[in-house]
Design an enzyme around this catalytic site. Structure first.
Site, short mmCIF file in Angstrom:
data_model
loop_
_atom_site.label_atom_id
_atom_site.label_comp_id
_atom_site.label_asym_id
_atom_site.label_seq_id
_atom_site.Cartn_x
_atom_site.Cartn_y
_atom_site.Cartn_z
N CYS A 45 3.86 41.52 -0.85
CA CYS A 45 4.33 40.09 -1.18
C CYS A 45 4.95 39.49 0.12
CB CYS A 45 5.35 40.17 -2.41
SG CYS A 45 5.93 38.53 -3.12
N ASP A 46 6.05 39.83 0.35
CA ASP A 46 7.13 38.94 1.41
C ASP A 46 6.21 38.92 2.58
OD1 ASP A 46 8.94 38.74 -0.32
OD2 ASP A 46 10.08 40.48 0.28
N VAL A 47 5.44 40.10 3.29
CA VAL A 47 4.89 40.16 4.33
C VAL A 47 3.53 39.26 4.44
CG1 VAL A 47 5.44 42.50 4.68
CG2 VAL A 47 3.38 42.22 3.88
#
Length: 462
Positions: A390-392
């Protein structure tokens, strides 16, 4: 140089070699086992060298600790691994502080100035590591709100705590035995409080960096404690752990585009992102709504694709989907497609996590590409398959100023022609920042357990 010093050097070299082995997925397991064996031998050497191997309570403690550690390691889920690392960091710091406290209480009159000073310093570093690690583990486990908590005058309070601790350490080094006991209790309480203040202002997205830093603190506490009791083995092993933790902290700071000072100051705070236009896909740039993705079919996209990039993330580790990912790789390559893996430095919360999991299922190492090498290829890629990340891959890192994720280097999956996302849900990752990638019209969402969705996807393209 005596026998004990020679053994210390040998064990230190073996531990360093184990760390070196852990730098490669192919040898990481061996390196980990070698390090664990070296630590066990170190415990035995200390017991026998100091003539206390015949004390039953020590062996009972070793057995009890081994059983607890084994049960925790076998029971813990992959999603809880960073929390367990944080907990173990804290226990290491607390153990060093307890040793220093016992030495002060029992032998203070016989201690020299250097030992008195290092004992007080071990208390500070050890207790800060304990309380800070507990807060960090609580945030990662979502038992404590992940948003940075900054109190009024936080910097001033921290500075005062450090100043008072400095004065107390000096007083504990020069005072009488009775005064040292009182000072040590005050140092303990204030250090525990400072550890809490130190950790609560760090946001969830940056907490893995804090865990890594606290890992170095636990080693530092052990090394300082070793100086207090004059044990070269404890000094060397603690120094190795401390140095490794600092190096890892630097790697993670660079990977997340954060300076350590920014992380510890909570400089990038979470904001209310509801309706934030910065998180919405821009018109004409793969923008759109979730409705438009319904016309896309993931199996068809993969069947027609010639170049595919797979992006593994923490969700793959949680669901243990690496076996299904390997099967997907085999099927795609059997159909003549070019397949590569894009590895973000902090995917899985720790550098190398994805590499080890993929190596476990015999994914060829030459298929794994670091972020800097693979990012230019996304724009020429037919389909990107995101598995538990998600964040990456969050484009908000580029556009959403003032959020915890802003400025963090990401894998540019948003530049690919199509993206298939196999995530449990569309909730934000550790950063707490919603991912606008999910709302783009060229993105297909396959929600659910990654192992199940990837297995189903593989069957459908065969």
């Amino acid at each position: 140089m005596g026998f004990y010093e020679v053994v210390t050097i040998v064990l230190a070299v073996v531990i360093l070699y184990g760390i070196k082995l852990m730098s490669s997925p192919k040898t990481a397991v061996l390196g980990n086992r070698l390090g664990a064996l070296s630590m066990f031998v170190s415990v035995l050497v200390v017991l026998f060298y100091n003539g206390i191997a015949d004390v039953p309570v020590l062996w009972l403690a070793v057995l009890l600790g081994a059983i607890i550690g084994y049960l925790m390691a076998m029971k813990v889920a992959m999603i809880q691994m960073p929390q367990m690392v944080g907990l173990f960091n804290g226990l290491g710091g607390g153990a060093s502080a307890l040793v220093a406290l016992v030495v002060i209480f029992e032998t203070y009159p016989e201690m020299g100035l250097f030992s008195r000073f290092t004992s007080q310093l071990a208390l500070v570093v050890g207790w800060v590591t304990l309380s800070g690690s507990l807060i960090a583990a609580g945030k990662l486990d979502r038992r404590i709100p992940q948003q940075p908590l900054v109190i009024k005058g936080h910097n001033v309070v921290n500075a005062l705590c450090l100043l008072i601790l400095g004065v107390l350490v000096a007083a504990g080094s020069f005072g009488s035995a009775a005064a040292a006991v009182v000072v040590s209790v005050l140092v303990t309480l204030l250090s525990l409080g400072f550890g809490v203040l130190f950790a609560i202002r760090v946001g969830g997205a940056d907490m893995p960096i804090t865990i890594s830093l606290l890992n170095s603190y636990s080693g530092l506490a052990g090394a300082i404690c070793g100086l207090t009791i004059g044990d070269p083995l404890l000094v060397s092993v603690g120094a190795i752990v401390g140095a490794a933790g600092i190096i890892l902290t630097g790697i993670m700071c660079r990977a997340m585009n954060r300076s350590l000072l920014e992380v510890l100051n909570g400089s990038v705070a979470a904001v209310n992102l509801a309706g934030d236009s910065l998180l919405s896909p821009a018109a004409g740039e793969n923008g759109g709504t979730a409705e438009s993705e319904k016309s896309l079919d993931a199996p068809s996209l993969l069947k027609e694709a010639q170049k595919v990039i797979i992006v593994p993330g923490y969700g793959m580790a949680v669901s243990q989907a690496q076996w299904q990912v390997k099967k997907l790789l085999d099927v795609l390559e059997s159909q003549g497609k070019e397949v590569k893996f894009a590895i973000h430095p902090v995917a899985g919360r720790m550098p190398g996590h994805m590499n080890v999991l993929l190596a476990e299922v015999d994914v060829p190492y030459d298929r794994l590409y670091e972020m800097e090498a693979i990012n230019p290829e996304f724009k020429d890629t037919d389909v990107v398959v995101v598995i538990g990340a998600c964040d990456v891959v969050n484009p908000a890192a580029i556009t959403a100023e003032g959020t915890p994720i802003y400025g963090m280097p990401i894998l540019r999956v948003d530049e690919a022609k199509y993206v298939v996302v196999c995530n449990m849900d569309t909730k934000p990752g550790y950063s707490g920042v919603p991912n606008p990638l999910y709302d783009r019209p060229n993105v297909v969402l396959l929600q659910g357990d990654a192992a199940e969705t990837v297995e189903k996807l593989t069957r459908e393209i065969q």
